[in-house]
Every structure is written in structure tokens, then in C-alpha cells.
Design a protein around this motif. Structure first.
Motif, mmCIF file in Angstrom:
data_model
loop_
_atom_site.group_PDB
_atom_site.id
_atom_site.type_symbol
_atom_site.label_atom_id
_atom_site.label_comp_id
_atom_site.label_asym_id
_atom_site.label_seq_id
_atom_site.Cartn_x
_atom_site.Cartn_y
_atom_site.Cartn_z
ATOM 1 N N ASN A 1 0.805 -1.224 0.000
ATOM 2 C CA ASN A 1 0.000 0.000 0.000
ATOM 3 C C ASN A 1 0.840 1.277 0.000
ATOM 4 O OD1 ASN A 1 -2.339 -1.598 0.219
ATOM 5 N ND2 ASN A 1 -2.196 -1.629 2.464
ATOM 6 N N HIS A 2 2.142 1.142 0.100
ATOM 7 C CA HIS A 2 2.998 2.306 0.322
ATOM 8 C C HIS A 2 2.962 3.328 -0.818
ATOM 9 C CE1 HIS A 2 5.683 0.400 3.677
ATOM 10 N NE2 HIS A 2 4.392 0.451 3.988
ATOM 11 N N GLN A 3 2.933 2.850 -2.059
ATOM 12 C CA GLN A 3 2.920 3.800 -3.175
ATOM 13 C C GLN A 3 1.628 4.622 -3.177
ATOM 14 O OE1 GLN A 3 3.709 2.106 -7.052
ATOM 15 N NE2 GLN A 3 3.247 4.021 -8.125
ATOM 16 N N ALA A 4 0.510 3.955 -2.893
ATOM 17 C CA ALA A 4 -0.773 4.666 -2.841
ATOM 18 C C ALA A 4 -0.782 5.682 -1.710
ATOM 19 C CB ALA A 4 -1.924 3.673 -2.663
ATOM 20 N N LEU A 5 -0.211 5.316 -0.565
ATOM 21 C CA LEU A 5 -0.152 6.231 0.576
ATOM 22 C C LEU A 5 0.764 7.420 0.286
ATOM 23 C CD1 LEU A 5 0.099 3.614 3.476
ATOM 24 C CD2 LEU A 5 -1.857 5.069 2.948
ATOM 25 N N ALA A 6 1.861 7.158 -0.429
ATOM 26 C CA ALA A 6 2.789 8.243 -0.776
ATOM 27 C C ALA A 6 2.131 9.216 -1.747
ATOM 28 C CB ALA A 6 4.062 7.662 -1.387
ATOM 29 N N TYR A 7 1.198 8.741 -2.541
ATOM 30 C CA TYR A 7 0.479 9.577 -3.506
ATOM 31 C C TYR A 7 -0.598 10.428 -2.838
ATOM 32 C CZ TYR A 7 -3.003 10.624 -7.108
ATOM 33 O OH TYR A 7 -3.918 11.245 -7.918
#
Length: 450
Positions: free
Chosen positions: A377-383
Motif C-alpha cells: 500500500n505504500h505507493q498509494a499512501l505516498a500519492y
């Protein structure tokens, strides 16, 4: 200061008038019954410091001021008061009857008159079929228009001598009257139907897209402009039913395509357009929904309907009940859906839907925090701009290039993280283009290269 108190009195002018021409200055004084002299006498009640004073006049003015024999004021103050007393209707009638172009131009270059009078006078000016800068008179009047209304003209002192200056003036404009005045200028009217993308064409398109452009001007543009300008107007939320019908009757496919993207599209026009497959997706995605439209569109295009910003909660529930993965994914990406819908989608368990949910600014903080435990989920959270600061700080330690790139673009990423990312050539450009970082640099003014 009251000009009435100077009637039948004598004033002394050192130097020359500034805003008014010498002839007009004397004419206005004569109208008010004020006598003008160039040398001091006991009859002088008021002395005025004008422009271009000679050393002799400056010394004489200083002596008068020190002796206190008269009241002394600056020419700008006096001319401002003189301009306030102008009978606008009488002046306009006089200029219409006399056709005195030099006098009209003189008033248009007079910085002391009000903006309202300037715009009324501007309507009288004849451009003689030529462009804004095609002759000296047109150039002077155009420069007077731009310099009067352009914000921060002192920082852009040459902008009044370029046609693009008029375009920028329209873009920054905060007055319906000014836009109306510019839209009706002869060089602009002549450019309405042109397809040549020159400076005047840019003025027309700027008027077509400005949120303060009056409806009467938009109707003129619809009637006289080319297809592209009509497409711009067709996208406006304030494009009313009458204008929409005119655009619809035009029948041009590009214009109809723009109409189909208008959130304020008239329902009857929408019902006609959805008969053609070219327009269904746009209408489903953009039109402001009611129950009747929803019932029609849900049968025609569910995915775009799920992206509609006006979709109500019971409509969201209906779409979820269809158990269509693509529809749910579209809903999960919709930043205008209810939190309850977000929570229902989180429970779905699909990776694609979960990632869309965690990238959605509507997702509750608690869900974003719990999502951090799963690296997927990290990329979505970074976005996500709504991701809590403490999570963004943790993500800054990631070794995943895609995660770091999203952080570099995210306006909510802490400044200290952006500074670190800016040092890495892979993310330098993204950080420079991050509006939050740019604003910080400008505010702090620390000389960082952006």
C-alpha cells in the motif's frame, strides 16, 4: 478641497498640468469660473506645483510656501478634484457631436479621470479598421487601457506596448465591465471568427474562458466566433439553457463533445445526446445527477457514472450492489464519494480496489494508518495528499523508487523530506515542480535554485 470655493477666484500654476492637456486644463478652469495666472499677485488664493517646473518656478513656489501667502498643493491633487467634477454625460455628448479625436484621446490618456468614465469614453474611440498597435493613436490608447488596469504595472512597465499585454489583462481581470469593454473593441470583434492563432485570438479565448465574462458577451461569442471558441463556452458551468440550445443546434461534433462534458448540461439536451454513443461516457461522468438521469445512465455506462462527482450515497450503494469490479474500482477512485462507501470498498479485499481507496483523499485517517502495515500500500499512501505526516515521514525511508517519486510529487510531503529528495537526480525535477516546495522557497527566499 472644494472647487466651488474657487469660483471667481485666481489660482497660480507653476509648470504645466499633468493629466489634462494645457488646453483642456484651461477649459475646465473656465467652466468652473476659475482664473488662471502664471505669476503671483495679491489676488492669488491657491498655488499649484505642476510638472516640468523651471528652477525659477521652484524657487518662487518655495518662497510662497514659506511665506504662507497662499495655500499650496500638488498638481495631481488638483487634477483629481477637477476630474471628479466633470459632467460625464455632457462630456460624452460633446465628444460625439464634435468628433474631436484628439480631445477624446487626451481624455483617455488622462490618469485623473475615473475608471467608469474611461470605459465610457473608450466606447467612443474609433480604431479605423486597424489593430491595437497599427498606428500611433491606437498604440497610445491601447497603452492607456493596459497601464490603467494592469495589476503591478510598475513591475511590468513594458507590458502596455504589446498586444499580449491585453490578453494578460483579461486573464487577471476582476471586473465584468472591463471584460465587456475589451470584448467589444473593434480589433477584438474583427478577430472573433479568425482561425489564425495570433495575439488577438488569444484575447478572444481568454475572454471565452474567464469566469467573470458577462453572459451578453458570451452570447456574442457564440454567434460570431469559430468552433474552438464555441467549445470553450460549451464547457462553462454558467453556459445557460439558451446558450446550450444554440450550441446544440449548431450541430458541430466538437461543440457537442464539449457540451457533453458540461456538468450543468440541460437534461433535455442530455437525453438527446445520449442517443449517440460518442457522448454517453462524458455525460455519465460529468453531468449533475438526479434520480431520473441516474436510472437512465446506469443502464448505459456504469464505470463513468461511478466517477461522477455529483453521485449521491444511495446511487453509490446501488453501484456497489452490481458487484462489478470495474465499477467498484471507479468508485474507489472518486474523491467525492461518502466515507461509508470507502469503508465498504475497503472490506472488499481486492488489491486493485484497496490501492485506489488508499490513494483517495476521502479515506479516513485511521484506515490510512492501518494500511501502512502492508508494503503493497505504500505507493498509494505516498500519492495521497491526506496521508498523515507521520506516515509520509516513514515512507521517506523507503528504498522503492516509485514510492519516493510519489512523495516528491505530493504537496503534503513534509518540506524536510522534499529537501532530501531534491538532492537525488531521480526526483529533483518532481520536487521542483511540486507547488508546495516552490511556495516554501519563495516564502523563505533562501536562494534555493528551483
Amino acid at each position: 478641497m472644494n472647487l466651488g470655493e474657487l469660483k471667481n477666484k485666481t489660482i497660480l500654476l507653476f509648470g504645466k498640468s499633468r493629466a489634462f492637456s494645457s488646453e483642456e486644463f484651461e477649459s475646465q478652469l473656465k467652466h468652473h469660473g476659475i482664473n488662471l495666472v502664471k505669476e503671483y499677485s495679491d489676488d492669488v488664493l491657491l498655488s499649484i506645483d505642476g510638472k516640468m517646473m523651471t528652477p525659477y518656478e521652484q524657487n518662487a513656489s518655495d518662497e510662497l510656501y514659506e511665506s504662507k501667502k497662499t495655500t499650496s498643493i500638488n498638481i495631481d491633487i488638483f487634477e483629481t478634484e477637477l476630474a471628479k467634477e466633470i459632467d460625464e454625460d455632457t462630456l460624452l455628448m460633446s465628444l460625439k457631436l464634435s468628433h474631436d479625436k484628439d480631445r477624446l484621446k487626451s481624455f483617455l490618456q488622462n490618469t485623473a479621470i475615473s475608471d467608469n468614465l474611461f470605459l465610457r469614453l473608450l466606447k467612443l474611440y474609433s480604431w479605423n479598421g486597424e489593430d491595437f498597435f497599427e498606428n500611433d493613436d491606437n498604440r497610445d490608447v491601447t497603452a492607456a487601457l493596459i497601464s490603467r488596469f494592469y495589476e503591478n504595472i510598475e513591475r511590468n512597465h513594458n507590458v502596455q506596448y504589446a498586444t499580449l499585454g491585453l490578453m494578460h489583462l483579461v486573464v487577471q481581470c476582476k471586473s465584468e465591465k472591463l471584460i465587456d469593454a475589451i470584448a467589444t473593441l473593434e480589433p477584438v470583434i474583427k478577430s472573433l471568427n479568425t482561425t489564425t492563432k495570433n495575439a488577438n485570438y488569444n484575447i478572444v479565448t481568454s475572454i471565452a474562458t474567464h469566469h467573470l465574462t458577462p453572459l451578453n458577451v458570451l452570447k456574442i461569442l457564440i454567434k460570431k466566433s469559430n468552433t474552438y471558441v464555441k467549445t470553450l463556452i460549451a464547457l462553462r458551468k454558467d453556459c445557460d439553457e439558451v446558450m446550450q440550445n444554440v450550441l446544440y443546434e449548431d450541430g458541430d461534433e466538437d461543440v457537442l463533445l464539449s457540451l457533453s462534458q458540461n456538468s450543468s448540461l440541460d437534461k433535455n439536451i442530455a437525453k438527446s445526446l445520449i442517443k449517440d454513443d460518442k457522448y454517453i461516457k462524458n455525460i455519465a461522468k460529468y453531468i449533475t445527477l438526479d434520480d431520473e438521469l441516474f436510472d437512465i445512465l446506469v443502464k448505459l455506462n456504469k464505470v463513468e457514472l461511478a466517477q461522477n462527482e455529483s453521485i449521491l450515497h444511495h446511487m453509490q450503494e446501488h453501484l456497489i450492489s452490481l458487484h462489478n469490479e470495474d465499477v467498484k474500482l471507479a468508485l474507489a477512485s472518486n474523491t467525492h464519494i461518502d466515507e461509508s462507501t470507502i469503508l465498504e470498498l475497503v472490506s472488499e479485499g481486492s488489491l486493485g480496489i484497496s490501492l485506489a481507496v488508499y490513494a483517495n483523499i476521502r479515506t479516513p485517517k485511521d484506515n490510512l494508518e492501518s494500511a501502512y502495515a502492508n508494503p503493497a500500500n505504500h505507493q498509494a499512501l505516498a500519492y495521497n495528499e491526506s496521508t498523515p505526516k507521520e506516515i509520509l515521514l516513514k515512507l521517506a525511508n523507503s528504498e522503492d523508487e516509485e514510492v519516493l517519486m510519489e512523495l516528491a510529487k505530493n504537496i503534503s510531503t513534509p518540506i524536510e523530506v522534499l529537501y532530501q529528495l531534491q538532492l537525488d537526480s531521480r526526483f529533483q525535477r518532481a520536487v521542483k515542480e511540486n507547488s508546495s516546495f516552490g511556495k516554501h522557497i519563495q516564502t523563505e527566499n533562501i536562494g534555493w535554485e528551483v
